[in-house]
Design a protein around this motif. Structure first.
Motif, mmCIF file in Angstrom:
data_model
loop_
_atom_site.group_PDB
_atom_site.id
_atom_site.type_symbol
_atom_site.label_atom_id
_atom_site.label_comp_id
_atom_site.label_asym_id
_atom_site.label_seq_id
_atom_site.Cartn_x
_atom_site.Cartn_y
_atom_site.Cartn_z
ATOM 1 N N GLY A 1 0.777 -1.220 0.000
ATOM 2 C CA GLY A 1 0.000 0.000 0.000
ATOM 3 C C GLY A 1 0.816 1.281 0.000
ATOM 4 N N GLY A 2 0.739 2.030 -1.082
ATOM 5 C CA GLY A 2 1.277 3.387 -1.105
ATOM 6 C C GLY A 2 2.789 3.501 -1.051
ATOM 7 N N GLN A 3 3.267 4.745 -1.178
ATOM 8 C CA GLN A 3 4.696 5.028 -1.079
ATOM 9 C C GLN A 3 5.111 5.013 0.387
ATOM 10 O OE1 GLN A 3 5.723 8.598 -3.215
ATOM 11 N NE2 GLN A 3 4.537 8.019 -5.001
ATOM 12 N N GLN A 4 6.335 4.615 0.625
ATOM 13 C CA GLN A 4 6.753 4.403 2.007
ATOM 14 C C GLN A 4 8.270 4.404 2.138
ATOM 15 O OE1 GLN A 4 6.239 -0.320 2.306
ATOM 16 N NE2 GLN A 4 4.515 0.751 1.350
ATOM 17 N N TRP A 5 8.717 4.701 3.349
ATOM 18 C CA TRP A 5 10.097 4.482 3.753
ATOM 19 C C TRP A 5 10.130 3.209 4.584
ATOM 20 C CZ3 TRP A 5 14.081 6.776 1.680
ATOM 21 C CH2 TRP A 5 13.989 8.091 1.212
ATOM 22 N N VAL A 6 11.121 2.358 4.342
ATOM 23 C CA VAL A 6 11.223 1.116 5.105
ATOM 24 C C VAL A 6 12.676 0.842 5.485
ATOM 25 C CG1 VAL A 6 9.179 0.018 4.117
ATOM 26 C CG2 VAL A 6 11.389 -0.259 2.989
ATOM 27 N N LEU A 7 12.846 0.127 6.552
ATOM 28 C CA LEU A 7 14.147 -0.393 6.961
ATOM 29 C C LEU A 7 13.902 -1.766 7.574
ATOM 30 C CD1 LEU A 7 17.210 -0.146 7.613
ATOM 31 C CD2 LEU A 7 16.535 0.805 9.819
ATOM 32 N N GLU A 8 14.638 -2.756 7.105
ATOM 33 C CA GLU A 8 14.512 -4.104 7.655
ATOM 34 C C GLU A 8 15.893 -4.652 7.946
ATOM 35 O OE1 GLU A 8 12.030 -8.238 6.880
ATOM 36 O OE2 GLU A 8 12.519 -6.963 5.164
ATOM 37 N N VAL A 9 16.014 -5.328 9.083
ATOM 38 C CA VAL A 9 17.286 -5.935 9.461
ATOM 39 C C VAL A 9 17.051 -7.397 9.837
ATOM 40 C CG1 VAL A 9 18.209 -3.737 10.283
ATOM 41 C CG2 VAL A 9 17.096 -5.293 11.909
ATOM 42 N N ALA A 10 18.125 -8.176 9.745
ATOM 43 C CA ALA A 10 18.084 -9.589 10.136
ATOM 44 C C ALA A 10 19.115 -9.828 11.230
ATOM 45 C CB ALA A 10 18.379 -10.480 8.933
ATOM 46 N N PHE A 11 18.779 -10.729 12.148
ATOM 47 C CA PHE A 11 19.730 -11.054 13.215
ATOM 48 C C PHE A 11 19.520 -12.506 13.657
ATOM 49 C CE2 PHE A 11 15.943 -9.105 14.946
ATOM 50 C CZ PHE A 11 15.589 -9.886 16.030
ATOM 51 N N PRO A 12 20.589 -13.176 14.096
ATOM 52 C CA PRO A 12 20.472 -14.572 14.515
ATOM 53 C C PRO A 12 19.797 -14.692 15.877
ATOM 54 C CG PRO A 12 22.705 -13.781 14.864
ATOM 55 C CD PRO A 12 21.971 -12.672 14.165
ATOM 56 N N VAL A 13 18.964 -15.718 16.015
ATOM 57 C CA VAL A 13 18.268 -15.912 17.289
ATOM 58 C C VAL A 13 18.566 -17.271 17.919
ATOM 59 C CG1 VAL A 13 16.420 -14.314 16.703
ATOM 60 C CG2 VAL A 13 16.152 -16.716 16.127
ATOM 61 N N GLY A 14 19.435 -18.066 17.281
ATOM 62 C CA GLY A 14 19.809 -19.357 17.846
ATOM 63 C C GLY A 14 19.613 -20.486 16.859
ATOM 64 N N SER A 15 20.079 -21.662 17.216
ATOM 65 C CA SER A 15 19.890 -22.828 16.366
ATOM 66 C C SER A 15 18.425 -23.237 16.365
ATOM 67 C CB SER A 15 20.743 -23.998 16.858
ATOM 68 O OG SER A 15 20.270 -24.456 18.113
ATOM 69 N N TYR A 16 18.029 -24.010 15.365
ATOM 70 C CA TYR A 16 16.621 -24.394 15.230
ATOM 71 C C TYR A 16 16.129 -25.130 16.474
ATOM 72 C CZ TYR A 16 12.352 -26.557 13.490
ATOM 73 O OH TYR A 16 11.052 -26.957 13.350
ATOM 74 N N ASP A 17 16.909 -26.079 16.965
ATOM 75 C CA ASP A 17 16.475 -26.845 18.136
ATOM 76 C C ASP A 17 16.312 -25.958 19.358
ATOM 77 O OD1 ASP A 17 16.375 -29.212 16.753
ATOM 78 O OD2 ASP A 17 18.380 -29.885 17.353
ATOM 79 N N THR A 18 17.202 -24.962 19.485
ATOM 80 C CA THR A 18 17.121 -24.055 20.637
ATOM 81 C C THR A 18 15.930 -23.117 20.530
ATOM 82 O OG1 THR A 18 19.521 -24.114 20.927
ATOM 83 C CG2 THR A 18 18.340 -22.269 21.930
ATOM 84 N N VAL A 19 15.751 -22.538 19.342
ATOM 85 C CA VAL A 19 14.689 -21.551 19.150
ATOM 86 C C VAL A 19 13.310 -22.173 19.330
ATOM 87 C CG1 VAL A 19 13.592 -20.050 17.430
ATOM 88 C CG2 VAL A 19 16.067 -20.083 17.653
ATOM 89 N N THR A 20 13.148 -23.415 18.919
ATOM 90 C CA THR A 20 11.833 -24.067 18.997
ATOM 91 C C THR A 20 11.603 -24.778 20.318
ATOM 92 O OG1 THR A 20 12.762 -26.011 17.861
ATOM 93 C CG2 THR A 20 11.656 -24.354 16.507
ATOM 94 N N SER A 21 12.528 -24.634 21.244
ATOM 95 C CA SER A 21 12.373 -25.221 22.569
ATOM 96 C C SER A 21 12.161 -24.097 23.574
ATOM 97 C CB SER A 21 13.616 -26.039 22.946
ATOM 98 O OG SER A 21 13.545 -26.472 24.293
#
Length: 276
Positions: free
Chosen positions: A94-114
């Motif tokens: 929707g419409g014109q916009q300014w955006v900023l997106e960042v990525a960061f690690p949150v842990g291994s799959y087994d750790t994050v889902t536990s």
């Protein structure tokens, strides 16, 4: 019928049901702008959002009211849909916009889902972001988007992990991506400039306080070259520390010696490859 020739289940929303979903946004616009329901009858949710925001896009209390009305629209629109990815994973921003997106690690799959092993890094980031927004009195437009992906084997990906990764992240690392936004719902030059200035302050909170704390990096398609020389130097240093820029530029010289695929953003942030 899908592009693959199979029947898929499509959303079928009646005019009455769509009116119910849009009612909170319509009511707010009628009340604020002093217009009638008939005058806004054909507006979509995204057009209603622009019409609401343009009334005072940088007033925090007003933006909060608009966000609340839009959140109710999405709550009323919740449901399920069955189809192929190319039919489902489309979204009208929707419409014109300014955006900023960042990525960061949150842990291994087994750790994050536990639940008992997870450090909830992704939730901590959001809490910190909200605190910064409140502290700086930022009129944060909706939504603040958060998503999660697996890691990438590409060394230049913000979600890079696995063998050869400088940070030593395991290949099963989960990354969270968080995006902030401000819409430009007006053609008035001064208002657009004011929104742009405020968004840069908003983005600075992320870049100065959250990116270093959470080992985050910019989404390559949502990175802007800073006007300020000190900010530019800091961004270039951050990118050089995170990514194999020298190796990447060496490949650019080898595979694109005339820099045909280069552009101002790439050449500014990663420098023009040295052919010598």
């Amino acid at each position: 019928m899908s592009a693959y020739g199979d029947i898929v289940q499509e959303d079928s929303v009646s005019d009455m049901e769509m009116a119910r979903r849009l009612q909170p946004m319509r009511d707010l616009l009628v009340h604020k702008a002093g217009i009638t329901q008939d005058q806004i009858e054909g507006l979509t949710a995204f057009e209603l959002r622009d019409a609401l925001l343009v009334l005072d896009p940088l007033d925090r209390q007003w933006v909060a009211q608009v966000n609340k009305a839009e959140a109710e629209f999405w709550k009323r629109s919740a449901g399920t849909r069955i189809g192929y990815a190319d039919q489902i994973l489309g979204f009208d921003c929707g419409g014109q916009q300014w955006v900023l997106e960042v990525a960061f690690p949150v842990g291994s799959y087994d750790t994050v889902t536990s639940s008992w092993r997870s450090k909830n890094t992704d939730i901590s980031y959001m809490k910190d972001l909200l605190r910064e927004i409140e502290s700086a009195d930022i009129p944060a437009h909706s939504p603040i988007e958060q998503r999660w992906t697996a890691s990438s084997s590409s060394p230049m990906s913000p979600a890079a992990a696995g063998a050869g990764n400088p940070a030593g992240l395991p290949a099963d690392t989960v990354h969270s991506w968080v995006g902030i936004i401000m819409y430009l719902p007006t053609e008035d030059p001064q208002q657009r400039e004011d929104i742009t200035k405020r968004f840069r302050q908003y983005a600075a909170l992320v870049q100065d306080k959250l990116i270093p704390k959470y080992n985050a990096s910019w989404h390559w398609a949502k990175i802007e070259v800073p006007d300020d020389p000190q900010r530019l130097a800091a961004m270039k240093a951050s990118l050089a520390a995170r990514f194999p820029v020298e190796r990447f530029n060496a490949y650019r010289v080898q595979l694109d010696p005339d820099n045909i695929l280069g552009n101002k953003l790439l050449d500014t942030l990663l420098d023009v490859p040295d052919k010598s």
